[in-house]
Design a protein around this motif. Structure first.
Motif, PDB file in Angstrom:
ATOM      1  N   LEU A  69       0.824  -1.204   0.000  1.00 34.19           N
ATOM      2  CA  LEU A  69       0.000   0.000   0.000  1.00 34.19           C
ATOM      3  C   LEU A  69       0.862   1.260   0.000  1.00 34.19           C
ATOM      4  O   LEU A  69       0.509   2.270  -0.622  1.00 34.19           O
ATOM      5  CB  LEU A  69      -0.928  -0.005   1.213  1.00 34.19           C
ATOM      6  CG  LEU A  69      -2.002  -1.094   1.231  1.00 34.19           C
ATOM      7  CD1 LEU A  69      -2.814  -1.021   2.520  1.00 34.19           C
ATOM      8  CD2 LEU A  69      -2.913  -0.977   0.024  1.00 34.19           C
ATOM      9  N   THR A  70       1.999   1.175   0.675  1.00 37.02           N
ATOM     10  CA  THR A  70       2.923   2.313   0.664  1.00 37.02           C
ATOM     11  C   THR A  70       3.479   2.543  -0.737  1.00 37.02           C
ATOM     12  O   THR A  70       3.583   3.683  -1.209  1.00 37.02           O
ATOM     13  CB  THR A  70       4.071   2.071   1.656  1.00 37.02           C
ATOM     14  OG1 THR A  70       3.532   1.824   2.961  1.00 37.02           O
ATOM     15  CG2 THR A  70       4.999   3.277   1.729  1.00 37.02           C
ATOM     16  N   ARG A  71       3.827   1.457  -1.405  1.00 39.39           N
ATOM     17  CA  ARG A  71       4.295   1.580  -2.793  1.00 39.39           C
ATOM     18  C   ARG A  71       3.182   2.137  -3.689  1.00 39.39           C
ATOM     19  O   ARG A  71       3.435   2.966  -4.566  1.00 39.39           O
ATOM     20  CB  ARG A  71       4.748   0.215  -3.316  1.00 39.39           C
ATOM     21  CG  ARG A  71       6.075  -0.271  -2.768  1.00 39.39           C
ATOM     22  CD  ARG A  71       6.540  -1.509  -3.523  1.00 39.39           C
ATOM     23  NE  ARG A  71       7.752  -2.054  -2.941  1.00 39.39           N
ATOM     24  CZ  ARG A  71       8.980  -1.603  -3.184  1.00 39.39           C
ATOM     25  NH1 ARG A  71       9.132  -0.602  -4.032  1.00 39.39           N
ATOM     26  NH2 ARG A  71      10.026  -2.159  -2.613  1.00 39.39           N
ATOM     27  N   ALA A  72       1.972   1.657  -3.478  1.00 43.13           N
ATOM     28  CA  ALA A  72       0.849   2.135  -4.288  1.00 43.13           C
ATOM     29  C   ALA A  72       0.678   3.640  -4.151  1.00 43.13           C
ATOM     30  O   ALA A  72       0.434   4.346  -5.147  1.00 43.13           O
ATOM     31  CB  ALA A  72      -0.434   1.413  -3.870  1.00 43.13           C
ATOM     32  N   ASP A  73       0.820   4.139  -2.937  1.00 41.59           N
ATOM     33  CA  ASP A  73       0.725   5.589  -2.719  1.00 41.59           C
ATOM     34  C   ASP A  73       1.843   6.332  -3.444  1.00 41.59           C
ATOM     35  O   ASP A  73       1.615   7.365  -4.084  1.00 41.59           O
ATOM     36  CB  ASP A  73       0.791   5.904  -1.222  1.00 41.59           C
ATOM     37  CG  ASP A  73      -0.462   5.473  -0.466  1.00 41.59           C
ATOM     38  OD1 ASP A  73      -1.499   5.251  -1.127  1.00 41.59           O
ATOM     39  OD2 ASP A  73      -0.396   5.358   0.769  1.00 41.59           O
ATOM     40  N   ALA A  74       3.060   5.809  -3.336  1.00 39.51           N
ATOM     41  CA  ALA A  74       4.216   6.483  -3.947  1.00 39.51           C
ATOM     42  C   ALA A  74       4.107   6.495  -5.467  1.00 39.51           C
ATOM     43  O   ALA A  74       4.408   7.507  -6.121  1.00 39.51           O
ATOM     44  CB  ALA A  74       5.512   5.789  -3.512  1.00 39.51           C
ATOM     45  N   VAL A  75       3.658   5.375  -6.045  1.00 36.97           N
ATOM     46  CA  VAL A  75       3.507   5.304  -7.498  1.00 36.97           C
ATOM     47  C   VAL A  75       2.381   6.218  -7.966  1.00 36.97           C
ATOM     48  O   VAL A  75       2.505   6.920  -8.985  1.00 36.97           O
ATOM     49  CB  VAL A  75       3.255   3.851  -7.943  1.00 36.97           C
ATOM     50  CG1 VAL A  75       2.838   3.792  -9.413  1.00 36.97           C
ATOM     51  CG2 VAL A  75       4.511   3.015  -7.737  1.00 36.97           C
ATOM     52  N   ALA A  76       1.273   6.244  -7.234  1.00 33.48           N
ATOM     53  CA  ALA A  76       0.156   7.115  -7.604  1.00 33.48           C
ATOM     54  C   ALA A  76       0.569   8.583  -7.556  1.00 33.48           C
ATOM     55  O   ALA A  76       0.158   9.385  -8.415  1.00 33.48           O
ATOM     56  CB  ALA A  76      -1.032   6.866  -6.674  1.00 33.48           C
ATOM     57  N   LYS A  77       1.406   8.931  -6.592  1.00 31.61           N
ATOM     58  CA  LYS A  77       1.895  10.313  -6.500  1.00 31.61           C
ATOM     59  C   LYS A  77       2.748  10.661  -7.717  1.00 31.61           C
ATOM     60  O   LYS A  77       2.608  11.741  -8.311  1.00 31.61           O
ATOM     61  CB  LYS A  77       2.709  10.473  -5.214  1.00 31.61           C
ATOM     62  CG  LYS A  77       3.196  11.886  -4.972  1.00 31.61           C
ATOM     63  CD  LYS A  77       3.941  11.977  -3.637  1.00 31.61           C
ATOM     64  CE  LYS A  77       4.451  13.398  -3.404  1.00 31.61           C
ATOM     65  NZ  LYS A  77       5.201  13.497  -2.109  1.00 31.61           N
ATOM     66  N   ALA A  78       3.624   9.719  -8.125  1.00 30.64           N
ATOM     67  CA  ALA A  78       4.450   9.950  -9.315  1.00 30.64           C
ATOM     68  C   ALA A  78       3.571  10.034 -10.559  1.00 30.64           C
ATOM     69  O   ALA A  78       3.802  10.863 -11.457  1.00 30.64           O
ATOM     70  CB  ALA A  78       5.475   8.825  -9.458  1.00 30.64           C
ATOM     71  N   ALA A  79       2.546   9.184 -10.628  1.00 31.35           N
ATOM     72  CA  ALA A  79       1.640   9.185 -11.778  1.00 31.35           C
ATOM     73  C   ALA A  79       0.829  10.479 -11.841  1.00 31.35           C
ATOM     74  O   ALA A  79       0.555  11.001 -12.933  1.00 31.35           O
ATOM     75  CB  ALA A  79       0.709   7.982 -11.708  1.00 31.35           C
ATOM     76  N   MET A  80       0.442  11.020 -10.677  1.00 28.37           N
ATOM     77  CA  MET A  80      -0.300  12.281 -10.649  1.00 28.37           C
ATOM     78  C   MET A  80       0.543  13.421 -11.208  1.00 28.37           C
ATOM     79  O   MET A  80       0.039  14.295 -11.927  1.00 28.37           O
ATOM     80  CB  MET A  80      -0.723  12.588  -9.209  1.00 28.37           C
ATOM     81  CG  MET A  80      -1.607  13.814  -9.088  1.00 28.37           C
ATOM     82  SD  MET A  80      -3.235  13.579  -9.854  1.00 28.37           S
ATOM     83  CE  MET A  80      -3.999  12.497  -8.647  1.00 28.37           C
ATOM     84  N   THR A  81       1.834  13.401 -10.916  1.00 31.88           N
ATOM     85  CA  THR A  81       2.738  14.403 -11.483  1.00 31.88           C
ATOM     86  C   THR A  81       2.753  14.305 -13.005  1.00 31.88           C
ATOM     87  O   THR A  81       2.712  15.323 -13.704  1.00 31.88           O
ATOM     88  CB  THR A  81       4.171  14.210 -10.932  1.00 31.88           C
ATOM     89  OG1 THR A  81       4.150  14.345  -9.512  1.00 31.88           O
ATOM     90  CG2 THR A  81       5.127  15.229 -11.524  1.00 31.88           C
ATOM     91  N   LEU A  82       2.805  13.076 -13.518  1.00 31.83           N
ATOM     92  CA  LEU A  82       2.755  12.877 -14.970  1.00 31.83           C
ATOM     93  C   LEU A  82       1.457  13.436 -15.554  1.00 31.83           C
ATOM     94  O   LEU A  82       1.462  14.115 -16.585  1.00 31.83           O
ATOM     95  CB  LEU A  82       2.874  11.388 -15.298  1.00 31.83           C
ATOM     96  CG  LEU A  82       4.253  10.753 -15.263  1.00 31.83           C
ATOM     97  CD1 LEU A  82       4.134   9.236 -15.411  1.00 31.83           C
ATOM     98  CD2 LEU A  82       5.135  11.318 -16.367  1.00 31.83           C
ATOM     99  N   ARG A  83       0.348  13.133 -14.892  1.00 32.20           N
ATOM    100  CA  ARG A  83      -0.948  13.592 -15.394  1.00 32.20           C
ATOM    101  C   ARG A  83      -1.020  15.118 -15.409  1.00 32.20           C
ATOM    102  O   ARG A  83      -1.538  15.722 -16.358  1.00 32.20           O
ATOM    103  CB  ARG A  83      -2.087  13.032 -14.533  1.00 32.20           C
ATOM    104  CG  ARG A  83      -3.462  13.183 -15.196  1.00 32.20           C
ATOM    105  CD  ARG A  83      -4.573  12.749 -14.284  1.00 32.20           C
ATOM    106  NE  ARG A  83      -4.831  13.753 -13.240  1.00 32.20           N
ATOM    107  CZ  ARG A  83      -5.815  13.658 -12.351  1.00 32.20           C
ATOM    108  NH1 ARG A  83      -6.612  12.600 -12.344  1.00 32.20           N
ATOM    109  NH2 ARG A  83      -6.000  14.602 -11.449  1.00 32.20           N
TER     110      ARG A  83
END
Length: 444
Positions: A69-83
């Motif tokens: 879940l911690t990884r999921a949060d970190a990846v989603a944060k990186a993906a939000m930057t891309l978006r």
């Protein structure tokens, strides 16, 4: 097309498809991962960093899920930057094993997701309880069940799955298997090609020299550990050395543990050397650690007998590559190996837990060079028929097209190839057809 790949250890299982897409120059390929030194020309990296986690406050069975879940949060944060920068992928491709994909549907709603499903854990079969040397204790069972927390959440989320073997797909519940495509991973058959003259040349790997007079037995694993049969092969070596004085054994792999439990003290190499003290000629056994890919290929091309052992678990890439290089293979008679090796046609299968039988099979290959040659040639022929990298990439593109409606390749598919339509794509096409028919009726 715009591709977003996700794997904590770039590029992971996606090396060949990422390299293929980037090389075409027609696609925007972005990869989210933790930092490492790997690089592929034409691929943009987005690095995420894991915050420290106070594991002592977390239930032991929940630690892996908490980390996911911690990884999921970190990846989603990186993906939000891309978006926010305007990047919206046509498809997301990643590995479900570490939880990294769990929240991406919130960042890119509606984007097709193709997730890599590697293994579904069971308490009563496959790897658990397989080796009688390591019996299952009741305290382990809740932790084993908990290891599927990420798997189950991923299966409940939208998206489609892929896995490289029938064995791996069959570990998943029956209700999930229809959502997982078996996409057999390929091998570069040019890089991993047999070299008939290798046995006539002197081979040097690190500080080890193998002469043409030596008989070479090889073993390769990420780490030297029980899951890959290291302990059993070590117990087979005294007889192999006794009956074949010119044998040299080269073992590739680190001293860590990739699967299963770690020892409280020391490494498995130290444990087995202690157990077999006085029974081995260590001047003819070489632990070379981890080697370069060039050295790995040179070693297998020279091998007179390659030993590949594994629990009923995920098969290694090295097995596929050994087949492609026409290695005479001694494999464990376990389900993942049987999917690749046909006993006495493309290799010799032997019981995993019986060192004497492993020794007999290795000695048979060392003594009967005609048999060894025939098995190696058949293994190479099977690799050409089923493990061709070009065919693998073509099937990968087919699956991407099914999920997105777009073909990654500008080259028209051969007419002989049939288009396999997955269930979600078939349903989408049916809805489109129904909508068109309705519109036509209104016009009429």
């Amino acid at each position: 097309m715009k591709f977003l790949f996700v794997h904590q250890n770039f590029p992971g299982q996606f090396l060949h498809i990422v390299r293929h897409l980037a090389k075409s120059g027609s696609h925007d390929v972005v990869f989210i991962s933790e930092g490492n030194e790997n690089a592929i020309p034409g691929v943009r990296r987005v690095i995420y960093r894991m915050p420290p986690r106070p594991s002592e406050t977390i239930h032991p069975g929940a630690r892996e899920f908490d980390l996911g879940l911690t990884r999921a949060d970190a990846v989603a944060k990186a993906a939000m930057t891309l978006r926010n920068l305007g990047f919206v992928p046509d498809i997301i491709i990643g590995h479900h094993g570490w939880g990294e994909l769990l929240n991406l549907e919130d960042v890119f709603p509606g984007a097709p997701l193709l997730g890599y499903f590697e293994f579904f854990y069971h308490t009563d079969k496959y790897d658990v309880g397989f080796d009688p040397e390591f019996p299952v204790v009741p305290e382990m069972l809740p932790k084993i069940r908990a290891k599927n927390a990420i798997n189950l959440q991923a299966l409940n989320n939208p998206g489609w799955g892929q896995t490289p073997t029938l064995f791996q797909r069959n570990t998943y519940p029956e209700w999930a298997q229809s959502r997982i495509t078996v996409l057999r991973e390929g091998v570069d058959l040019d890089l991993c090609a047999p070299d008939p003259k290798a046995s006539k040349r002197t081979l040097k790997i690190k500080d080890v020299t193998i002469s043409p007079k030596d008989r070479l037995v090889t073993y390769v694993s990420r780490d030297l550990e029980p899951y890959r049969g290291f302990h059993v092969l070590m117990r087979a070596l005294p007889r192999i050395q006794k009956e074949c004085p010119q044998v040299r054994v080269v073992m590739v792999g680190g001293d860590g543990v990739s699967y299963g439990s770690r020892l409280v003290n020391g490494t498995w190499r130290e444990r087995m050397l202690s157990e077999l003290q006085g029974q081995l000629d260590l001047s003819r056994i070489h632990f070379v650690g981890k080697v370069s890919y060039d050295d790995f290929r040179a070693l297998l091309k020279r091998s007179d007998a390659h030993v590949y052992l594994t629990y009923p678990f995920v098969a290694s890439w090295s097995l596929r590559e050994a087949m492609a290089m026409a290695c005479p293979i001694v494999g464990s008679n376990t389900a993942p190996v049987r999917e690749f090796i046909d006993d006495h046609r493309t290799g010799l299968l032997t019981p995993f837990t019986k060192p004497e039988r492993i020794a007999e099979s290795v000695l048979e290959l060392l003594d009967d060079r005609r048999l060894a040659g025939r098995l190696g040639e058949a293994a190479r022929a099977d690799a050409e028929a089923t493990l061709c990298l070009g065919d693998y990439l073509s099937r990968y593109e087919d699956l991407i097209e099914q999920l997105t409606g777009q073909s990654p390749s500008c080259v028209e598919a051969p007419k002989s190839r049939t288009r396999r339509v997955s269930r979600p794509v078939a349903e989408a096409e049916k809805k489109k057809k129904t909508a068109k028919m309705g519109a036509a009726r209104k016009k009429a």
